[in-house]
Enzyme design. Structure first.
Site, PDB file in Angstrom:
ATOM      1  N   TYR A  96       0.842  -1.192   0.000  1.00  0.00           N
ATOM      2  CA  TYR A  96       0.000   0.000   0.000  1.00  0.00           C
ATOM      3  C   TYR A  96       0.878   1.243   0.000  1.00  0.00           C
ATOM      4  CZ  TYR A  96      -2.841   3.755   2.044  1.00  0.00           C
ATOM      5  OH  TYR A  96      -3.445   4.960   2.296  1.00  0.00           O
ATOM      6  N   SER A  97       0.628   2.140  -0.958  1.00  0.00           N
ATOM      7  CA  SER A  97       1.359   3.403  -1.052  1.00  0.00           C
ATOM      8  C   SER A  97       2.867   3.133  -1.163  1.00  0.00           C
ATOM      9  CB  SER A  97       1.020   4.296   0.150  1.00  0.00           C
ATOM     10  OG  SER A  97       1.495   5.605  -0.015  1.00  0.00           O
ATOM     11  N   LEU A  98       3.687   3.780  -0.349  1.00  0.00           N
ATOM     12  CA  LEU A  98       5.130   3.539  -0.380  1.00  0.00           C
ATOM     13  C   LEU A  98       5.450   2.063  -0.173  1.00  0.00           C
ATOM     14  CD1 LEU A  98       8.069   4.727  -0.381  1.00  0.00           C
ATOM     15  CD2 LEU A  98       7.847   4.880   2.111  1.00  0.00           C
ATOM     16  N   THR A 129       0.112   3.057  -5.089  1.00  0.00           N
ATOM     17  CA  THR A 129       1.580   3.090  -4.982  1.00  0.00           C
ATOM     18  C   THR A 129       2.177   3.998  -6.058  1.00  0.00           C
ATOM     19  OG1 THR A 129       1.855   0.914  -3.956  1.00  0.00           O
ATOM     20  CG2 THR A 129       3.673   1.708  -5.307  1.00  0.00           C
TER      21      THR A 129
END
Length: 459
Positions: A96-98, A129
């Site tokens: 998730y994301s970074l 991401t």
């Protein structure tokens, strides 16, 4: 030490799914993903590991260090499960994301160490991401300031996300190395049976559409000006990637008095927001910059301890060749210091070829199994696809990205992702809503996203 009988061992999970949170995140952010997986699959089918060593400000320490931490957690978990009589046969990673970038780094390390020869990589999915980084493809002074200062407020992670770093001795940004077809990271990604991503099309203040969906264009800059087509059964949240947008039928324009009334309500409705921003942004910005300076100092201290082997991780075990057969690619100087040189949000007409490198007939994958080799596509088929797209798709200008970012897009597209654009309507914090990061009613559209993801997840 517990001993497991053959009968009990056979009932243990054989599939390990690893969840990796994002910047400033913690395992609690992934609670809805993990509980949804558990409701779908019992413990005798799936073991869930929520990575925790990058919690909070530890995400300042960079993608490399974060990836090494996650790889260590995975290896330690596999060892613990083996001691308990459980032999893991399959592996999935969700970022998730970074956390998606950290996961891409971690699988490269595990691939190089031979893990995928013993365990089958099955699902690799990212939610919101920033695969291409977070640099704004604009030139205005405010965007230039953001590209310069933003990169320096998140320590090592910030420099890597804004692609102003030089990774090790490559002389290139880490994200460029992460997407190099000759790298262990792309080779590892290619091993997964299923690769997918979910990308917000609006209101993602952390990672915008072009980077999370790995795209040269952004069709959703003015969503009200187009007709958005949704997947059946997932309306109006999951967009049909095969036919995402079409021409919108003309609507009757409101009268002058209706427009005036609407605009007046909008202006007065925003006055409290303007007052809040006027008073609190200077205070909040000062506190943010002070905290960023403190966290950057602490991050450098943690990185130094990590490099010296004082953080409980065998660093030497992960400092391995990044390129297959030590292949190195020269740095592309064409768009160096692009933040200073870029003059337009979009490429000038006639220069789109910069964004469209020749299609490779196949991605060379050293040491990969036959099942992971992509099928070749003839030139005539490619031409037919292009013509079909011209006939049925709207024309959107190419974003003024960097040469590195265009190369990332090509490499990641050649590996292949199923891309699912997501339209969160009920909350402006779509970055959190896409995975229902908090148990809020306004985030319930995230339930639709996760429900779709579970239909794609293979155990």
């Amino acid at each position: 030490m517990d001993t497991a009988t053959p009968a009990s061992a056979s009932s243990r999970p054989v599939h390990l799914c690893v969840l990796v949170h994002g910047l400033w995140g913690n395992p609690q952010h992934l609670k809805y993903l993990s509980t949804s997986l558990r409701e779908q699959y019992p413990e005798d089918k799936l073991h869930i590991l929520v990575a925790k060593r990058n919690t909070g400000s530890f995400t300042y320490d960079g993608i490399e260090l974060g990836g090494e931490r996650v790889a260590t957690e995975i290896e330690e978990s596999l060892e613990d499960l083996a001691r308990d009589g459980t032999e893991i046969k399959k592996l999935s990673i969700i970022g998730y994301s970074l956390g998606g970038l950290i996961a891409r780094y971690a699988i490269g390390l595990l691939y190089h160490k031979g893990l995928f020869e013993k365990i089958e990589p099955v699902n690799f999915t990212t939610f919101a991401t920033p695969h291409l980084g977070v640099r704004t493809p604009l030139n205005g002074y405010h965007n230039h300031i953001w590209n310069v200062l933003g990169a320096r407020t998140l320590s090592t992670s910030g420099r890597q996300l804004f692609t102003i770093d030089q990774f090790r001795d490559t002389g290139r940004p880490l994200l460029a190395v992460l997407a190099d077809p000759a790298s262990i990271f792309i080779q590892a990604l290619a091993q997964f049976k299923h690769r997918s991503l979910y990308s917000n099309v609006v209101n993602d203040r952390s990672a915008v559409y072009y980077t999370t969906c790995i795209s040269r264009t952004d069709p959703y800059v003015q969503p009200d000006a187009i007709k958005i087509n949704y997947l059946s059964g997932y309306e109006p949240v999951i967009i049909d990637a095969d036919n995402p947008v079409s021409v919108k039928e003309k609507e009757t324009l409101p009268s002058f008095h209706q427009r005036l009334s609407s605009n007046t309500r909008t202006v007065f409705g925003r006055l409290p927001i303007f007052a809040f921003l006027l008073i609190f942004i200077p205070i909040g910005s000062s506190l943010f910059l002070i905290n960023s300076a403190i966290q950057s100092v602490r991050s450098r201290q943690r990185i130094r301890m990590h490099e010296e082997g004082k953080a409980g991780i065998d660093v030497a075990g992960y400092r391995i060749p990044l390129m297959i057969n030590d292949v190195r690619r020269e740095v592309e100087d064409m768009f160096e210091n692009v933040n200073n040189a870029q003059e337009h949000e979009y490429l000038l007409a006639g220069s789109e070829e910069l964004a469209s490198p020749p299609l490779s007939p196949k991605l060379v994958r050293a040491n990969s199994s036959p099942k992971s080799k992509p099928s070749s596509v003839s030139e005539s088929e490619v031409d037919s696809i292009k013509e079909a797209k011209k006939e049925h798709a709207l024309d959107f200008p190419t974003l003024a990205l960097t040469a590195d970012q265009f190369a990332m897009i090509q490499a990641l597209d050649e590996v292949g992702f199923k891309k699912y654009p997501v339209f969160i309507h009920n909350h402006r914090h779509s970055h959190a809503a896409i995975i229902r990061r908090m148990d809020w009613k306004a985030f319930d559209e995230g339930k639709v996203v996760v429900r779709h993801w579970l239909t794609e997840f293979e155990v």
